[in-house]
Structures are given as structure tokens and as C-alpha cells.
Design a protein around this motif. Structure first.
Motif, PDB file in Angstrom:
ATOM      1  N   THR A  48       0.948  -1.300   0.097  1.00 41.08           N
ATOM      2  CA  THR A  48       0.109  -0.278   0.091  1.00 41.08           C
ATOM      3  C   THR A  48       0.790   1.231   0.064  1.00 41.08           C
ATOM      4  OG1 THR A  48      -1.956   1.088   1.144  1.00 41.08           O
ATOM      5  CG2 THR A  48      -0.489  -0.115   2.642  1.00 41.08           C
ATOM      6  N   ASP A  49       0.293   2.415  -0.122  1.00 36.94           N
ATOM      7  CA  ASP A  49       1.181   3.714   0.035  1.00 36.94           C
ATOM      8  C   ASP A  49       0.778   4.331   1.224  1.00 36.94           C
ATOM      9  OD1 ASP A  49      -0.832   5.623  -0.410  1.00 36.94           O
ATOM     10  OD2 ASP A  49      -0.642   5.626  -2.599  1.00 36.94           O
ATOM     11  N   ALA A  50       1.838   5.545   1.644  1.00 40.33           N
ATOM     12  CA  ALA A  50       1.719   5.920   2.561  1.00 40.33           C
ATOM     13  C   ALA A  50       0.245   6.769   3.163  1.00 40.33           C
ATOM     14  CB  ALA A  50       2.748   7.154   2.774  1.00 40.33           C
ATOM     15  N   GLY A  79       2.712   8.350  -4.754  1.00 35.34           N
ATOM     16  CA  GLY A  79       3.097   8.835  -6.097  1.00 35.34           C
ATOM     17  C   GLY A  79       3.739   8.040  -6.951  1.00 35.34           C
ATOM     18  N   GLU A  80       3.719   8.469  -7.956  1.00 32.19           N
ATOM     19  CA  GLU A  80       4.216   7.872  -9.200  1.00 32.19           C
ATOM     20  C   GLU A  80       5.796   7.485  -9.216  1.00 32.19           C
ATOM     21  OE1 GLU A  80       2.304   7.263 -12.115  1.00 32.19           O
ATOM     22  OE2 GLU A  80       3.826   6.347 -13.160  1.00 32.19           O
ATOM     23  N   ASN A  81       6.642   8.146  -8.439  1.00 32.26           N
ATOM     24  CA  ASN A  81       7.841   7.768  -8.102  1.00 32.26           C
ATOM     25  C   ASN A  81       8.187   6.445  -7.560  1.00 32.26           C
ATOM     26  OD1 ASN A  81       9.020  10.093  -9.335  1.00 32.26           O
ATOM     27  ND2 ASN A  81       9.423  11.053  -7.569  1.00 32.26           N
ATOM     28  N   THR A 136      -8.294   2.076  -4.371  1.00 34.39           N
ATOM     29  CA  THR A 136      -8.898   2.867  -3.619  1.00 34.39           C
ATOM     30  C   THR A 136      -9.016   4.124  -4.242  1.00 34.39           C
ATOM     31  OG1 THR A 136      -6.744   3.579  -2.586  1.00 34.39           O
ATOM     32  CG2 THR A 136      -7.955   1.871  -1.588  1.00 34.39           C
ATOM     33  N   THR A 137      -8.819   4.200  -5.560  1.00 36.92           N
ATOM     34  CA  THR A 137      -8.971   5.532  -6.386  1.00 36.92           C
ATOM     35  C   THR A 137     -10.080   5.142  -7.553  1.00 36.92           C
ATOM     36  OG1 THR A 137      -7.342   5.276  -8.084  1.00 36.92           O
ATOM     37  CG2 THR A 137      -6.805   6.444  -6.104  1.00 36.92           C
ATOM     38  N   ILE A 138     -10.948   6.119  -7.848  1.00 43.47           N
ATOM     39  CA  ILE A 138     -11.892   6.050  -9.202  1.00 43.47           C
ATOM     40  C   ILE A 138     -11.113   5.556 -10.371  1.00 43.47           C
ATOM     41  CG2 ILE A 138     -13.620   7.088 -10.526  1.00 43.47           C
ATOM     42  CD1 ILE A 138     -14.235   8.953  -7.981  1.00 43.47           C
ATOM     43  N   ALA A 156      11.660   5.825 -19.418  1.00 44.92           N
ATOM     44  CA  ALA A 156      10.197   5.658 -20.254  1.00 44.92           C
ATOM     45  C   ALA A 156       9.150   5.114 -19.233  1.00 44.92           C
ATOM     46  CB  ALA A 156       9.889   4.724 -21.259  1.00 44.92           C
ATOM     47  N   LYS A 157       7.778   5.355 -19.309  1.00 41.00           N
ATOM     48  CA  LYS A 157       6.705   5.019 -18.288  1.00 41.00           C
ATOM     49  C   LYS A 157       6.370   3.471 -18.648  1.00 41.00           C
ATOM     50  CE  LYS A 157       2.201   6.791 -16.552  1.00 41.00           C
ATOM     51  NZ  LYS A 157       2.197   6.539 -15.391  1.00 41.00           N
ATOM     52  N   ASN A 158       6.164   2.757 -17.728  1.00 39.89           N
ATOM     53  CA  ASN A 158       5.467   1.371 -17.922  1.00 39.89           C
ATOM     54  C   ASN A 158       6.034   0.815 -18.701  1.00 39.89           C
ATOM     55  OD1 ASN A 158       3.228   2.111 -16.100  1.00 39.89           O
ATOM     56  ND2 ASN A 158       2.045   2.907 -17.776  1.00 39.89           N
ATOM     57  N   SER A 177     -14.277   7.951  -0.210  1.00 43.86           N
ATOM     58  CA  SER A 177     -14.776   9.217   0.447  1.00 43.86           C
ATOM     59  C   SER A 177     -13.761   9.845   0.863  1.00 43.86           C
ATOM     60  CB  SER A 177     -15.732   8.879   1.737  1.00 43.86           C
ATOM     61  OG  SER A 177     -15.112   8.007   2.523  1.00 43.86           O
ATOM     62  N   SER A 178     -12.507   9.656   1.039  1.00 45.29           N
ATOM     63  CA  SER A 178     -11.174  10.378   1.620  1.00 45.29           C
ATOM     64  C   SER A 178     -10.693  10.960   0.226  1.00 45.29           C
ATOM     65  CB  SER A 178     -10.425   9.585   2.517  1.00 45.29           C
ATOM     66  OG  SER A 178     -10.094   8.353   1.869  1.00 45.29           O
ATOM     67  N   LEU A 179     -10.927  10.549  -0.818  1.00 46.44           N
ATOM     68  CA  LEU A 179     -10.063  10.755  -2.049  1.00 46.44           C
ATOM     69  C   LEU A 179     -10.239  12.573  -2.002  1.00 46.44           C
ATOM     70  CD1 LEU A 179     -10.971   8.678  -5.074  1.00 46.44           C
ATOM     71  CD2 LEU A 179      -8.783   8.954  -3.842  1.00 46.44           C
TER      72      LEU A 179
HETATM   73  N1  LIG Z   1      -2.408  -1.116 -15.406  1.00 42.85           N
HETATM   74  C1  LIG Z   1      -3.280  -0.269 -16.102  1.00 42.85           C
HETATM   75  O1  LIG Z   1      -4.020  -0.626 -16.846  1.00 42.85           O
HETATM   76  C2  LIG Z   1      -3.482   1.257 -15.881  1.00 42.85           C
HETATM   77  C3  LIG Z   1      -4.372   2.033 -16.464  1.00 42.85           C
HETATM   78  C4  LIG Z   1      -4.471   3.334 -16.060  1.00 42.85           C
HETATM   79  C5  LIG Z   1      -3.626   3.814 -15.392  1.00 42.85           C
HETATM   80  N2  LIG Z   1      -2.546   3.127 -14.837  1.00 42.85           N
HETATM   81  C6  LIG Z   1      -1.660   3.696 -13.740  1.00 42.85           C
HETATM   82  O2  LIG Z   1      -2.391   4.450 -12.490  1.00 42.85           O
HETATM   83  C7  LIG Z   1      -1.439   5.351 -11.995  1.00 42.85           C
HETATM   84  C8  LIG Z   1      -2.532   6.364 -11.396  1.00 42.85           C
HETATM   85  O3  LIG Z   1      -3.077   5.786 -10.629  1.00 42.85           O
HETATM   86  P1  LIG Z   1      -4.142   6.834  -9.737  1.00 42.85           P
HETATM   87  O4  LIG Z   1      -4.642   7.954 -10.436  1.00 42.85           O
HETATM   88  O5  LIG Z   1      -4.874   5.815  -9.053  1.00 42.85           O
HETATM   89  O6  LIG Z   1      -2.871   7.436  -8.846  1.00 42.85           O
HETATM   90  P2  LIG Z   1      -2.176   7.022  -7.362  1.00 42.85           P
HETATM   91  O7  LIG Z   1      -1.902   5.501  -7.239  1.00 42.85           O
HETATM   92  O8  LIG Z   1      -0.957   7.662  -7.277  1.00 42.85           O
HETATM   93  O9  LIG Z   1      -3.212   7.757  -6.320  1.00 42.85           O
HETATM   94  C9  LIG Z   1      -3.531   9.163  -6.488  1.00 42.85           C
HETATM   95  C10 LIG Z   1      -3.114   9.695  -4.978  1.00 42.85           C
HETATM   96  O10 LIG Z   1      -4.326   9.613  -4.330  1.00 42.85           O
HETATM   97  C11 LIG Z   1      -3.931   8.685  -2.866  1.00 42.85           C
HETATM   98  N3  LIG Z   1      -5.197   8.043  -2.609  1.00 42.85           N
HETATM   99  C12 LIG Z   1      -5.359   6.882  -3.066  1.00 42.85           C
HETATM  100  N4  LIG Z   1      -6.453   6.377  -2.746  1.00 42.85           N
HETATM  101  C13 LIG Z   1      -6.898   7.270  -1.764  1.00 42.85           C
HETATM  102  C14 LIG Z   1      -8.097   7.431  -0.817  1.00 42.85           C
HETATM  103  N5  LIG Z   1      -8.878   6.367  -0.763  1.00 42.85           N
HETATM  104  N6  LIG Z   1      -8.196   8.315  -0.046  1.00 42.85           N
HETATM  105  C15 LIG Z   1      -7.221   9.453  -0.096  1.00 42.85           C
HETATM  106  N7  LIG Z   1      -6.122   9.395  -0.696  1.00 42.85           N
HETATM  107  C16 LIG Z   1      -5.940   8.310  -1.701  1.00 42.85           C
HETATM  108  C17 LIG Z   1      -2.685   8.323  -3.230  1.00 42.85           C
HETATM  109  O11 LIG Z   1      -1.688   8.080  -2.094  1.00 42.85           O
HETATM  110  C18 LIG Z   1      -1.982   9.166  -4.321  1.00 42.85           C
HETATM  111  O12 LIG Z   1      -1.178  10.286  -3.604  1.00 42.85           O
HETATM  112  C19 LIG Z   1      -0.404   5.577 -12.945  1.00 42.85           C
HETATM  113  O13 LIG Z   1       0.685   5.146 -12.712  1.00 42.85           O
HETATM  114  C20 LIG Z   1      -0.807   4.988 -14.424  1.00 42.85           C
HETATM  115  O14 LIG Z   1       0.238   4.505 -15.175  1.00 42.85           O
HETATM  116  C21 LIG Z   1      -2.531   1.842 -15.165  1.00 42.85           C
END
Ligand SMILES: NC(=O)c1ccc[n+]([C@@H]2O[C@H](COP(=O)([O-])OP(=O)(O)OC[C@H]3O[C@@H](n4cnc5c(N)ncnc54)[C@H](O)[C@@H]3O)[C@@H](O)[C@H]2O)c1
Length: 230
Positions: A48-50, A79-81, A136-138, A156-158, A177-179
Motif C-alpha cells: 500500500t502507499d503512505a 506517488g508515481e515515483n 482505492t481511487t476512482i 520511459a513510463k510503464n 470518500s477520503s479522496l
Molecule cells: N495498469 C493499467 O491498466 C493502468 C491503467 C490506467 C492507469 N494506470 C496507472 O495508474 C497510475 C495512476 O493511478 P491513480 O490515479 O490511482 O494514482 P495514485 O495511485 O498515485 O493515487 C493518487 C493519489 O491518491 C492517494 N489515494 C489513493 N487512494 C486514496 C484514498 N482512498 N483516499 C485518499 N487518498 C488516496 C494516493 O496516495 C496518491 O497520492 C499511473 O501510474 C498509471 O500509469 C495503469
């Protein structure tokens, strides 16, 4: 079906897998592991992330340990890094120290970054172990389904990746809901983009229900994510 979840199946023959979308699903994840015969003796790695760790990791662990699983948590910076070979190397070390074996499972709890990174770990560790997506993101409605997993190279990405399908996807709408508002809008625009390509009626529905969607009403959101994933 778990709880009040909408369920759909990604049809891939004997590798087909379910997607559960609904509220309060996290607390049922341990039961899903049991129902799907994930071996109890094999350690589980929760990646998971921080930001997400502070919000939801304990609930996931509670459910899994309650069902008899041993879970190790690995937290990467948000974050992406974090989608890097260096981070992958650290996760492999954590997995080895936690005793993950071929029967083990890697869970991605987070957005697309965690999904891609943990997915590539699951694809490559011991030539592939079980993988579970808990988005946990849309925006992760897109990244958590389909099995595309990868990390970035500095040029290069991915660019370093694999196809590794999850065993199941568990999308708990309560986590959204926390997004931050920016993430909600970015994610919803991807949902609508899907509709523009595949389903005009769905776009009309989004237009009529935009306030409910921006307000993250579980019913509206669950329906929209279901339609975007189908
Ligand atoms: N594999 C695939 O098919 C595919 C398709 C599209 C995008 N991607 C990849 O997805 C990544 C982007 O994903 P993303 O937009 O979800 O970014 P992300 O995973 O970086 O999340 C965005 C931010 O929201 C925070 N966060 C996540 N869930 C949260 C929550 N419930 N409440 C509060 N904060 C929350 C994270 O800590 C982060 O800071 C890119 O690296 C992209 O390349 C992959």
C-alpha cells in the motif's frame, strides 16, 4: 456475492475472476480468501502507499488475520515515483524476509500506482504468485482490471511490465470518500470517457446524476463503476 456487492466476472476461461463493487467490503476480504481456498499457511504481503496505509490497511489486516492469515504490510511513498525498479527491489526483500512462497498472495491496496507496482511484484516474484486488487481511487477502476502491471524506467513510463491477472478485485466504495476532489474529478472523467466510447446512454445517465457522482453516493458510484468496468 459478498454483502451488498455488485459482482461481475471477467471471462478468461479457467482464469476468469470476479470483481466485487460495494460499500463496506474490506471487512469481508478474509472471508473471500477462505471461500476461494487461498492457503492459510502461506504468508500474505499487503502493499500500500503512505496515504492509504493510514486510512485502510489496519482494516484489511484485521479481516485477514481474523480469517487465519499471516499478513505483512509493505508501505511505499505515495506517488508515481514509487513505480520503480528500486522500489520493486525493496519489496522483493520484504517479501523474502516475510517468507512469501509460491502459494502466497500479494495484495495491492491503493490507486493505480500501487496496483501496477504490487502487480509487477506478484508477476515476477518466484515467477508469479497470486495477486489481489483492492483499488482505492476512482481511476483505478481502469487499472485494477485487465492484468496490465508495470514499473517505470527513468527513460520511459510503464516500460518494464507484464500481464498478470488478479484472482479477484474488491472495490470498496467507502474508501473513495477520503479522496481529494482533484482525484475524484480525474477518476470520474475517465469513467465518462469510457461511456463516450462504448455507451451513449450511460453518458446521458452520468449527466443526469453528476451531483450524486461528485457527492460519491454509493448507489450512483457503484452503478457508474460497474458500467465503466463492464
Ligand atoms: N495498469 C493499467 O491498466 C493502468 C491503467 C490506467 C492507469 N494506470 C496507472 O495508474 C497510475 C495512476 O493511478 P491513480 O490515479 O490511482 O494514482 P495514485 O495511485 O498515485 O493515487 C493518487 C493519489 O491518491 C492517494 N489515494 C489513493 N487512494 C486514496 C484514498 N482512498 N483516499 C485518499 N487518498 C488516496 C494516493 O496516495 C496518491 O497520492 C499511473 O501510474 C498509471 O500509469 C495503469
Amino acid at each position: 456475492m459478498i454483502g451488498e456487492a455488485r459482482e461481475l466476472t471477467v471471462e478468461l476461461g479457467d482464469r476468469s475472476y470476479p470483481i466485487y463493487i460495494g460499500s463496506g467490503l474490506i471487512r469481508g476480504v478474509g472471508q473471500v480468501f477462505r471461500d476461494r481456498d487461498f492457503p492459510v499457511q502461506a504468508p500474505v504481503l499487503l502493499v500500500t502507499d503512505a496515504s492509504v496505509a493510514n486510512l485502510f490497511a489496519a482494516k484489511v489486516e484485521e479481516s485477514l488475520t481474523g480469517a487465519g492469515y499471516h499478513v505483512t504490510r509493505a508501505v511505499v511513498p505515495s506517488g508515481e515515483n514509487s513505480k520503480s525498479l528500486e522500489m520493486l527491489d525493496q519489496l522483493v526483500e520484504t517479501a523474502l524476509k516475510a517468507g512469501l512462497d509460491r502459494q502466497s498472495t500479494v495484495i495491492a491496496l491503493g490507486g493505480g500506482v500501487v496496483g501496477d507496482l504490487a502487480g509487477f511484484l506478484a508477476a515476477s516474484y518466484m515467477r508469479g504468485v497470486r495477486f489481489v486488487q483492492m483499488p482505492t481511487t476512482i481511476l483505478a477502476h481502469d487499472s485494477s482490471v485487465g492484468g496490465k502491471v508495470a514499473v517505470n524506467h527513468r527513460l520511459a513510463k510503464n516500460i518494464i511490465g507484464a500481464f498478470h491477472q488478479p484472482e479477484f478485485v474488491l472495490y470498496d466504495l467507502d474508501t473513495l470518500s477520503s479522496l481529494p476532489t482533484r482525484e475524484v474529478r480525474a477518476g470520474l472523467s475517465e469513467v465518462i470517457k469510457h461511456g463516450l466510447i462504448w455507451n451513449k446512454e450511460f453518458v446521458n445517465w452520468c449527466e443526469d446524476n453528476v451531483e450524486r457522482l461528485l457527492g460519491l453516493e454509493p448507489d450512483a458510484l457503484g452503478y457508474a463503476l460497474y458500467e465503466a468496468v463492464v
